[in-house]
Design a protein around this motif. Sequence first.
Motif, PDB file in Angstrom:
ATOM      1  N   LEU A   1       3.738  11.515   6.228  1.00 26.33           N
ATOM      2  CA  LEU A   1       2.324  11.122   6.257  1.00 26.33           C
ATOM      3  C   LEU A   1       1.647  11.438   7.584  1.00 26.33           C
ATOM      4  O   LEU A   1       0.486  11.091   7.778  1.00 26.33           O
ATOM      5  N   ASP A   2       2.367  12.066   8.494  1.00 27.14           N
ATOM      6  CA  ASP A   2       1.843  12.443   9.799  1.00 27.14           C
ATOM      7  C   ASP A   2       1.219  11.230  10.510  1.00 27.14           C
ATOM      8  O   ASP A   2       0.082  11.275  10.975  1.00 27.14           O
ATOM      9  N   LEU A   3       1.995  10.164  10.587  1.00 30.14           N
ATOM     10  CA  LEU A   3       1.540   8.922  11.212  1.00 30.14           C
ATOM     11  C   LEU A   3       2.015   8.847  12.659  1.00 30.14           C
ATOM     12  O   LEU A   3       3.034   9.434  13.015  1.00 30.14           O
ATOM     13  N   GLY A   4       1.306   8.080  13.454  1.00 37.69           N
ATOM     14  CA  GLY A   4       1.799   7.744  14.786  1.00 37.69           C
ATOM     15  C   GLY A   4       2.870   6.676  14.653  1.00 37.69           C
ATOM     16  O   GLY A   4       3.028   6.054  13.594  1.00 37.69           O
TER      17      GLY A   4
ATOM     18  N   LEU B   1      12.320  11.880  -3.263  1.00 44.58           N
ATOM     19  CA  LEU B   1      13.205  12.007  -2.103  1.00 44.58           C
ATOM     20  C   LEU B   1      12.532  12.693  -0.921  1.00 44.58           C
ATOM     21  O   LEU B   1      12.884  12.421   0.226  1.00 44.58           O
ATOM     22  N   VAL B   2      11.577  13.561  -1.179  1.00 45.85           N
ATOM     23  CA  VAL B   2      10.878  14.233  -0.076  1.00 45.85           C
ATOM     24  C   VAL B   2       9.538  13.567   0.237  1.00 45.85           C
ATOM     25  O   VAL B   2       8.843  13.982   1.146  1.00 45.85           O
ATOM     26  N   GLY B   3       9.208  12.513  -0.505  1.00 49.15           N
ATOM     27  CA  GLY B   3       7.955  11.795  -0.295  1.00 49.15           C
ATOM     28  C   GLY B   3       8.101  10.673   0.720  1.00 49.15           C
ATOM     29  O   GLY B   3       9.130  10.545   1.390  1.00 49.15           O
ATOM     30  N   PRO B   4       7.073   9.837   0.829  1.00 48.47           N
ATOM     31  CA  PRO B   4       7.062   8.776   1.835  1.00 48.47           C
ATOM     32  C   PRO B   4       8.236   7.794   1.740  1.00 48.47           C
ATOM     33  O   PRO B   4       8.696   7.286   2.749  1.00 48.47           O
ATOM     34  N   SER B   5       8.724   7.519   0.536  1.00 53.42           N
ATOM     35  CA  SER B   5       9.806   6.534   0.399  1.00 53.42           C
ATOM     36  C   SER B   5      11.197   7.151   0.404  1.00 53.42           C
ATOM     37  O   SER B   5      12.195   6.430   0.395  1.00 53.42           O
TER      38      SER B   5
ATOM     39  N   PRO C   1       0.784  -1.240   0.000  1.00 55.21           N
ATOM     40  CA  PRO C   1       0.000   0.000   0.000  1.00 55.21           C
ATOM     41  C   PRO C   1       0.821   1.298   0.000  1.00 55.21           C
ATOM     42  O   PRO C   1       0.506   2.219  -0.739  1.00 55.21           O
ATOM     43  N   LEU C   2       1.858   1.398   0.800  1.00 55.40           N
ATOM     44  CA  LEU C   2       2.616   2.652   0.868  1.00 55.40           C
ATOM     45  C   LEU C   2       3.992   2.554   0.232  1.00 55.40           C
ATOM     46  O   LEU C   2       4.361   3.375  -0.596  1.00 55.40           O
TER      47      LEU C   2
END
Length: 190
Positions: A138-141, A83-87, A32-33
């Motif tokens: 992604l502002d995840l916990g 590079l600035v994204g989730p991966s 998914p991510l």
Amino acid sequence: MNEKSKRLRILLNCSIFAAITAILAQVEIPLPLIPISGQTLAVGIAATVLGSRQGALAMVCYAAIGAVGLPVFAGFSGGPQVLVGPSGGYIFGFIAAAYITGLILEKTRFTIRMALIANIAGMFVTLLFGTIQLKIVLDLGWNAALTAGVYPFLVVGFIKAYLASWIGIIVRQRLIQAKLITATQKEIAS
């Protein structure tokens, strides 16, 4: 061999491993991510074969090539947005992982056992960098970040660490025999 020839050989080795990383990045299992890809296998092989500085330099080359937009990252992606994204944290982690993996081997011995320990350490370095950026972007916990950014990669990460160790040591020994890379003092002494 003069200084210019040594530098050229280092650049060629780093370019070859950056290209190998780009190729293995396209071998992926979508999630998914963040997909599971062959990039970390290439990072481990590069560090095991080239050592800390050249392994990290190969990953800097890989990240730079992708940053300018060439589609070398997983899923034929490229550009600074990756590079600035989730991966992106994983890609930055490749540089640190290659350095740490190579450094462990340089401080101990280039054996399959030590390479496995070093590659497992490198895997955790990559996962640390990747999870931190995934959490921030992604502002995840922390639970969600670990669930998305670490747990799916552990089993396959151990398999890739073993493969990188085995392949890397064999390739390193062959390149030393062919005088294409230089052995460390510890390797010469044994």
